[in-house]
Design a protein around this motif. Sequence first.
Motif, mmCIF file in Angstrom:
data_model
loop_
_atom_site.group_PDB
_atom_site.id
_atom_site.type_symbol
_atom_site.label_atom_id
_atom_site.label_comp_id
_atom_site.label_asym_id
_atom_site.label_seq_id
_atom_site.Cartn_x
_atom_site.Cartn_y
_atom_site.Cartn_z
ATOM 1 N N CYS A 34 11.243 6.768 2.091
ATOM 2 C CA CYS A 34 10.021 7.507 1.784
ATOM 3 C C CYS A 34 10.347 8.615 0.790
ATOM 4 C CB CYS A 34 9.386 8.082 3.043
ATOM 5 S SG CYS A 34 10.328 9.387 3.838
ATOM 6 N N THR A 35 9.314 9.210 0.262
ATOM 7 C CA THR A 35 9.427 10.371 -0.615
ATOM 8 C C THR A 35 8.652 11.504 0.033
ATOM 9 O OG1 THR A 35 9.573 8.973 -2.573
ATOM 10 C CG2 THR A 35 8.900 11.257 -2.917
ATOM 11 N N ILE A 36 9.228 12.702 -0.027
ATOM 12 C CA ILE A 36 8.576 13.866 0.566
ATOM 13 C C ILE A 36 8.485 14.959 -0.488
ATOM 14 C CG2 ILE A 36 8.696 15.603 2.379
ATOM 15 C CD1 ILE A 36 10.551 13.604 3.827
ATOM 16 N N VAL A 37 7.309 15.563 -0.600
ATOM 17 C CA VAL A 37 7.131 16.676 -1.532
ATOM 18 C C VAL A 37 6.499 17.857 -0.803
ATOM 19 C CG1 VAL A 37 6.966 15.231 -3.588
ATOM 20 C CG2 VAL A 37 4.908 15.798 -2.350
ATOM 21 N N ASP A 38 6.868 19.051 -1.243
ATOM 22 C CA ASP A 38 6.244 20.259 -0.713
ATOM 23 C C ASP A 38 4.792 20.311 -1.152
ATOM 24 O OD1 ASP A 38 8.424 21.403 0.640
ATOM 25 O OD2 ASP A 38 9.190 22.285 -1.209
ATOM 26 N N ALA A 39 3.958 20.809 -0.278
ATOM 27 C CA ALA A 39 2.537 20.924 -0.586
ATOM 28 C C ALA A 39 1.980 22.157 0.126
ATOM 29 C CB ALA A 39 1.794 19.662 -0.133
ATOM 30 N N ARG A 67 2.799 22.681 3.849
ATOM 31 C CA ARG A 67 2.685 21.280 4.266
ATOM 32 C C ARG A 67 3.759 20.451 3.587
ATOM 33 N NH1 ARG A 67 -0.384 20.959 8.469
ATOM 34 N NH2 ARG A 67 -0.905 18.820 7.963
ATOM 35 N N GLN A 68 3.893 19.228 4.035
ATOM 36 C CA GLN A 68 4.755 18.230 3.418
ATOM 37 C C GLN A 68 3.906 16.981 3.217
ATOM 38 O OE1 GLN A 68 8.637 18.758 3.124
ATOM 39 N NE2 GLN A 68 7.386 20.581 2.863
ATOM 40 N N LEU A 69 4.052 16.355 2.073
ATOM 41 C CA LEU A 69 3.367 15.101 1.806
ATOM 42 C C LEU A 69 4.420 13.998 1.847
ATOM 43 C CD1 LEU A 69 0.706 13.725 1.116
ATOM 44 C CD2 LEU A 69 1.229 14.103 -1.296
ATOM 45 N N VAL A 70 4.295 13.110 2.826
ATOM 46 C CA VAL A 70 5.225 12.002 3.018
ATOM 47 C C VAL A 70 4.571 10.760 2.430
ATOM 48 C CG1 VAL A 70 6.508 10.635 4.715
ATOM 49 C CG2 VAL A 70 6.050 13.069 5.153
ATOM 50 N N MET A 71 5.280 10.101 1.502
ATOM 51 C CA MET A 71 4.738 8.912 0.834
ATOM 52 C C MET A 71 5.632 7.716 1.121
ATOM 53 S SD MET A 71 3.667 10.734 -2.750
ATOM 54 C CE MET A 71 5.167 11.692 -2.852
ATOM 55 N N VAL A 129 0.848 -1.181 0.000
ATOM 56 C CA VAL A 129 0.000 0.000 0.000
ATOM 57 C C VAL A 129 0.888 1.237 0.000
ATOM 58 C CG1 VAL A 129 -1.967 -1.100 1.158
ATOM 59 C CG2 VAL A 129 -0.194 0.028 2.516
ATOM 60 N N LEU A 130 0.295 2.341 -0.393
ATOM 61 C CA LEU A 130 0.951 3.632 -0.309
ATOM 62 C C LEU A 130 0.330 4.379 0.861
ATOM 63 C CD1 LEU A 130 2.818 5.868 -1.403
ATOM 64 C CD2 LEU A 130 0.941 6.533 -2.922
ATOM 65 N N LEU A 131 1.121 4.589 1.897
ATOM 66 C CA LEU A 131 0.701 5.378 3.054
ATOM 67 C C LEU A 131 1.149 6.807 2.796
ATOM 68 C CD1 LEU A 131 -0.313 5.832 5.967
ATOM 69 C CD2 LEU A 131 1.952 5.059 6.754
ATOM 70 N N GLN A 132 0.190 7.716 2.749
ATOM 71 C CA GLN A 132 0.492 9.126 2.528
ATOM 72 C C GLN A 132 0.110 9.897 3.780
ATOM 73 O OE1 GLN A 132 -0.218 10.516 -1.675
ATOM 74 N NE2 GLN A 132 -1.573 8.735 -1.626
ATOM 75 N N LEU A 133 1.025 10.722 4.229
ATOM 76 C CA LEU A 133 0.804 11.527 5.426
ATOM 77 C C LEU A 133 0.986 12.994 5.076
ATOM 78 C CD1 LEU A 133 2.964 8.953 6.688
ATOM 79 C CD2 LEU A 133 1.323 9.620 8.434
ATOM 80 N N ASN A 134 -0.001 13.790 5.398
ATOM 81 C CA ASN A 134 0.036 15.228 5.190
ATOM 82 C C ASN A 134 0.436 15.840 6.522
ATOM 83 O OD1 ASN A 134 -0.735 17.963 5.122
ATOM 84 N ND2 ASN A 134 -2.359 17.552 3.659
#
Length: 104
Positions: free
Chosen positions: A33-38, A60-64, A5-10
């Motif tokens: 993990c991968t982190i993107v600016d949001a 925010r940061q989106l952690v995947m 699964v892909l767990l995404q955390l905002n």
Amino acid sequence: MNQQVLLQLNISARIRAEFLDHLRLVPHLVSGCTIVDAAGFGAQQHYGSALEKVLGQTHRQLVMIVLAQENVSAVLAHIRQQFSSPDIQYWLTPVLASGRLSEV
């Protein structure tokens, strides 16, 4: 084979470094993990500065994280130990396939 699964955390950008350090404590559950600016807005957002209030959005940061579905509960419990906050939102999506395009 266990379903991935892909767990995404905002998360708030203010806790990025501490959040990543905390994830590194469980390499047997989170191998990376991968982190993107949001940016986010909504009724439940916590605006951290006057500028965010004026802009009407928060940094925010989106952690995947791709992981085995059976490990999701343990990862969320680990995160809750340090970051029990309504300001962190998460969701899960199934991963149909994942891998690398070539060997390193």
